[in-house]
Enzyme design. Structure first.
Site, PDB file in Angstrom:
ATOM      1  CG  ASP A 182     -33.102 -38.950  52.312  1.00  8.95           C
ATOM      2  OD1 ASP A 182     -33.605 -38.768  51.202  1.00  8.95           O
ATOM      3  OD2 ASP A 182     -31.968 -39.447  52.449  1.00  8.95           O
ATOM      4  CG  HIS A 205     -32.991 -34.918  50.613  1.00  9.03           C
ATOM      5  ND1 HIS A 205     -32.021 -35.878  50.571  1.00  9.03           N
ATOM      6  CD2 HIS A 205     -32.515 -33.961  51.457  1.00  9.03           C
ATOM      7  CE1 HIS A 205     -30.997 -35.523  51.353  1.00  9.03           C
ATOM      8  NE2 HIS A 205     -31.285 -34.367  51.906  1.00  9.03           N
TER       9      HIS A 205
END
Ligand code: NAG
Ligand code: NAG
Ligand code: NAG
Ligand code: NAG
Ligand code: NAG
Length: 375
Positions: A182, A205
């Site tokens: 993430d 991310h």
């Protein structure tokens, strides 16, 4: 778990309490204020103590009672030593995928190393890996340094973030290698004066700054400076939902959304994980500077500025940007209610509207902008 070279400072944590987490095969170390010689006063909040669950190597600390308060604050805490903290998060990642299907009754995944109310803290030269949810977090802390860290978990470790800052100020995060499932670094509620420098991110991310302000919540994140980053094979490069951020000298390689602002519009070309109805209460996005950003985008939209009708983005600035679509194709920019200017060579061509067209919001003076751009 802790596999640090034996060092005398380990004596400092002689009083640690080993606890078993529900799914963990090995004991974790829980550090409480008492471990630092503070005398418990019976008002300690048990949940907070539990959140301070750390596996620790060398810890050197001074604590003191904060004036006018019955609680202790950590001061001048140092965590160093070159060891590895392994969160063994595999079972939690599996659970996250059940969460996506709204079938999760378990408590939120624990954080591998979490600091709360710490003032003057330095975490250096350690490896954090396979955390359940967050590898390293700082909440309500100030004068923080997190340098020379290696943070890794596999690309498919769902919801596993590298570093997470909440309500903290004067934070320096430098010379780190972060690769997770993430966010690489996320900077949320009320953080100010944060500097990120010399960080390699990806996969994951990317950098995420600010929150949408869902349901009228007020979170201010400002005065964030990010420079000298390498972001590769990530979903986002730099993603912003706040004010006063400067990004400089960033190289992207195969990043799906290298430059992105998304206030949750349902018609966004880029994936938006937040609910579309949040747009109406979105926080103001303004004064975001992008300087010397180059590399490759994994999608056509190398630049996405998707802002809300209620609060258009303003004072955005692009200077010397060169982003191409991975296979040499021409990338494009997407703008929705986005105002600002571009200078130097900007590829793909900027789609920002001129500031003059923002009628319903007060204009900021040039002086104000000048001051912000060198912050
Ligand atoms: C939810 O998870 C539980 C246990 O993991 C499982 O037994 C149950 O069938 C799941 N329910 C749905 C609707 O997927
Ligand atoms: C941020 O500050 C506001 C106003 O002081 C407060 O209401 C909010 O809870 C804070 N948010 C966080 C995440 O600390
Ligand atoms: C926002 O408020 C609505 C209605 O009160 C609630 O159902 C929803 O869960 C809230 N969303 C968040 C993210 O807190
Ligand atoms: C580009 O990044 C994606 C992940 O976002 C990855 O799956 C893919 O293999 C990468 N492509 C190259 C050429 O590295
Ligand atoms: C932009 O980047 C591409 C690919 O890296 C390169 O070929 C091109 O010369 C660059 N353009 C400018 C103006 O720097």
């Amino acid at each position: 778990m802790a596999r640090a070279a034996p060092r005398p400072a380990v004596l400092m944590v002689a009083a640690v309490v080993a606890v078993l987490l529900p799914d963990a095969a090995e004991p974790r170390i829980l550090l409480t204020l008492d471990d630092f010689g503070a005398v418990g006063d019976g008002v300690a909040d048990d949940t907070k103590v539990r959140q301070r669950c750390c596996s620790v190597f060398n810890i050197i600390s001074r604590t003191r009672r904060s004036p006018g308060s019955s609680s202790y604050l950590y001061h001048d805490l140092k965590v160093t030593g070159g060891g590895i903290i392994d969160g063994r998060g595999q079972q939690w990642w599996a659970r996250s995928s059940c969460e996506e299907k709204k079938n999760c009754t378990a408590q939120p995944a624990p954080k591998a190393v979490h600091f709360e109310d710490c003032h003057g803290i330095s975490v250096k030269g350690i490896t954090l890996q396979n955390s359940q949810q967050y590898h390293l977090t700082f909440t309500r802390s100030s004068n923080v340094e997190a340098n020379y860290l290696r943070v890794t978990s596999p690309e498919d470790s769902i919801d596993t973030k590298g570093m997470h800052l909440v309500d903290s100020k004067n934070v320096h995060v430098m010379d780190n290698l972060i690769s997770t499932g993430d966010d690489c670094v996320s900077i949320m509620g009320n953080c100010t004066d944060v500097r990120l420098r010399a960080i390699s991110c990806g996969p994951g991310h990317g950098i995420s700054i600010g929150t949408l302000g869902v349901n009228g919540s007020v979170d201010y994140v400002e005065k964030i400076k990010v420079d000298t980053l390498f972001i590769s094979n990530a979903e986002n490069g730099v993603r912003v939902k706040t004010t006063k951020v400067k990004f400089e000298s960033i190289v992207m390689r195969n990043v799906t959304n290298p430059i992105i602002i998304d206030q949750g519009n349902s018609d966004d070309p880029a994936d938006s994980s937040e609910a579309p109805q949040t747009a109406a209460t979105a926080v103001q996005v303004e004064k975001i500077n992008y300087i010397d950003i180059r590399g490759t985008s994994a999608s056509e939209h190398a630049v996405t500025f998707s802002c809300s009708d209620a609060k258009p983005c303003r004072h955005l600035s692009l200077t010397n940007v060169n982003l191409t679509w991975v296979d040499g194709l021409k990338a494009s920019s997407y703008c929705r209610k986005a105002f600002g200017k571009s200078t130097g060579t900007v590829i793909p061509e900027s789609c920002l509207s001129k500031e003059d067209f923002v009628h319903h919001v007060p204009r900021h003076s040039e002086e104000d902008e000048e001051e912000d751009s060198d912050s």
